[in-house]
Scaffold this active site. Structure first.
Site, short mmCIF file in Angstrom:
data_model
loop_
_atom_site.label_atom_id
_atom_site.label_comp_id
_atom_site.label_asym_id
_atom_site.label_seq_id
_atom_site.Cartn_x
_atom_site.Cartn_y
_atom_site.Cartn_z
CD GLN A 103 -2.72 -1.25 2.51
OE1 GLN A 103 -2.61 -0.41 3.40
NE2 GLN A 103 -3.53 -2.28 2.62
CE1 TYR A 113 -10.50 -6.45 6.18
CE2 TYR A 113 -8.49 -6.25 7.48
CZ TYR A 113 -9.45 -5.68 6.65
OH TYR A 113 -9.36 -4.36 6.31
CG HIS A 146 -3.37 -0.29 7.70
ND1 HIS A 146 -4.17 -0.64 8.76
CD2 HIS A 146 -3.89 -0.95 6.61
CE1 HIS A 146 -5.12 -1.47 8.35
NE2 HIS A 146 -4.96 -1.67 7.04
CE1 TYR A 154 -13.59 11.58 16.87
CE2 TYR A 154 -11.33 12.15 17.44
CZ TYR A 154 -12.63 12.52 17.22
OH TYR A 154 -13.01 13.84 17.36
CD GLU A 213 -14.74 4.35 13.65
OE1 GLU A 213 -14.82 3.42 14.46
OE2 GLU A 213 -14.13 5.43 13.88
#
Length: 435
Positions: free
Chosen positions: A142, A322, A206, A311, A301
């Site tokens: 990623q 997953y 991430h 949060y 979210e």
């Protein structure tokens, strides 16, 4: 430009011209360069206005069986249809894994390619050569060259900011660079990295990350927590940038009014904590900062981020792992609600896989004024949220028939929306009023 544009509003995301609720609204899109396709839909009314029932867009079973929202309307909003007619034009093809689009004031567009290339695309789709001067990126998984944003004073200083996965000894990390675009647009000058987020970690997941300038002139940076079970708890730790939103000056310094400045052991750039992987953020016309983060199987979210707030991730979350089962980490099993953590304004289960966001402030689509648009990756759609008084009151899904992963969405100076698709042969799309 990735910053707030102040326009008169009655309330946060007040949406004009709503009509009766309707299930599964869809819109069509063009398929060949230079061609346009049109879509329009009859109007619909906002979600659960008063006591009137409505049909939610999402009807599949949630992954988080038995999980209940903390407040009415927190998930599965009414499907709404905006009375809008638009054309979708393929401006350019052949963009390799684009990650971000940023319109320039003159109508051209900056596009990042994940492998480490930044290009200028003309309004008629001509792609320029890669802009020279960018630092090396780690494009595995990623990672790569990620977001790009214009300085609020770009017309005067021609300064760009970008995020990228920086290769480092022992691993990699998300970093923020800045540089000055040469007059001919061929290279970046005065390049320097203004923020090396920490810690360095060795994986390829991430990284976040979006950039947005607030009305205060500060640069807001969104971070991921690097996915692995061993790094998840760092989203709760103040000595780590992972799983946070950050607020820095254009020079990379921590502003003195950041919430954790002066606190022992805390990194001063931190603005909020407890996030999983934020790849979408935007300011609204009232200067409020909204982020949309990836959940696991369920639990994407929408948060209205405030300084110093927590949060929840990974101790408070919706959805499941997953592989199945309760979300967990070294901090224990997650619950959907925890003391001293903030609830999302809205969540999706199943997920939309959000990437890229824009609060629409243009005049080309009056009915979309103050709507929040979000790109969908796995869901392959453009999501429009109707938000009133801080609550989601309707959801519309656009471009569903194109079957394309939407990586980013931005508003251009012409009032059109510009999107890039997540593909080896990615496209740059323009959504404009129907001709």
């Amino acid at each position: 430009m990735r910053r707030s544009r102040v326009v008169p509003v009655v309330s946060v995301f007040t949406f004009a011209a709503v009509a009766a609720c309707a299930p599964r609204p869809e819109a069509a899109g063009g398929t060949t360069p230079g061609e346009s396709a049109s879509a329009s839909s009859p109007g619909g009314q906002g979600a659960q206005q008063g006591s009137q029932p409505c049909t939610p867009l999402e009807t599949r079973d949630p992954n988080g069986t038995g999980q209940q929202p903390a407040s009415p309307g927190q998930t599965r909003a009414c499907g709404v249809r905006s009375n809008v007619a638009y054309d979708v034009q393929v401006v350019a093809r052949g963009i390799e894994k684009p990650w971000a689009v940023e319109p320039l004031p003159d109508g051209r567009l900056l596009v990042t390619e994940k492998a480490g290339r930044l290009r200028i695309v003309s309004a008629n789709g001509q792609m320029g050569q890669p802009i020279a001067g960018l630092p090396e990126v780690d494009a595995r998984g990623q990672g790569g060259l990620l977001d790009v944003a214009l300085s609020p004073r770009f017309a005067q200083d021609r300064t760009l900011f970008w995020t990228f996965t920086e290769p480092r000894e022992g691993g990699n990390g998300t970093s923020v660079g800045r540089g000055v675009l040469s007059a001919d647009g061929s290279r970046l000058e005065q390049v320097r990295v203004i923020l090396h987020t920490r810690p360095t970690y060795n994986n390829n997941m991430h990284f976040g990350s979006r950039l947005a300038f607030g009305p205060d002139g500060m640069l807001y940076v969104t971070m991921g927590e690097r996915s692995d079970r061993e790094t998840r708890p760092q989203a709760q730790a103040l000595d780590s940038h992972l799983g946070k939103t950050l607020r820095i000056t254009p020079d990379g310094a921590a502003p003195p009014d950041n919430p954790f400045v002066g606190q022992a052991g805390a990194l001063p750039e931190i603005w909020s904590t407890g996030h999983r992987n934020i790849q979408a953020s935007a300011f609204d016309a009232n200067g409020q900062f909204w982020t949309i983060e990836h959940g696991t199987r369920g639990g994407d979210e929408l948060n209205r981020v405030q300084p110093g707030k927590n949060y929840g991730w990974p101790i408070a979350a919706y959805g499941i792992e997953y592989r199945g089962g309760t979300i967990s980490s070294a901090l224990g099993e997650a619950q959907t609600q925890r003391p001293n953590t903030e609830q999302p304004v809205y969540y999706w289960d199943p997920v939309i896989a959000p990437s890229g966001a824009q609060v629409y402030t243009g005049s080309a689509f009056p009915a979309w004024r103050n709507s929040l648009f979000i790109g969908g990756l796995a869901s392959m759609r453009l999501v429009r949220l109707q938000i009133e008084n801080g609550r989601v009151t309707g959801e519309e899904h656009l471009l569903t028939d194109r079957n394309q992963r939407i990586r980013d969405v931005r508003q251009g100076p012409d009032g059109a929306l510009y999107l890039v698709t997540d593909d080896q042969n990615g496209e740059l799309l323009r959504i404009a009023p129907r001709r």
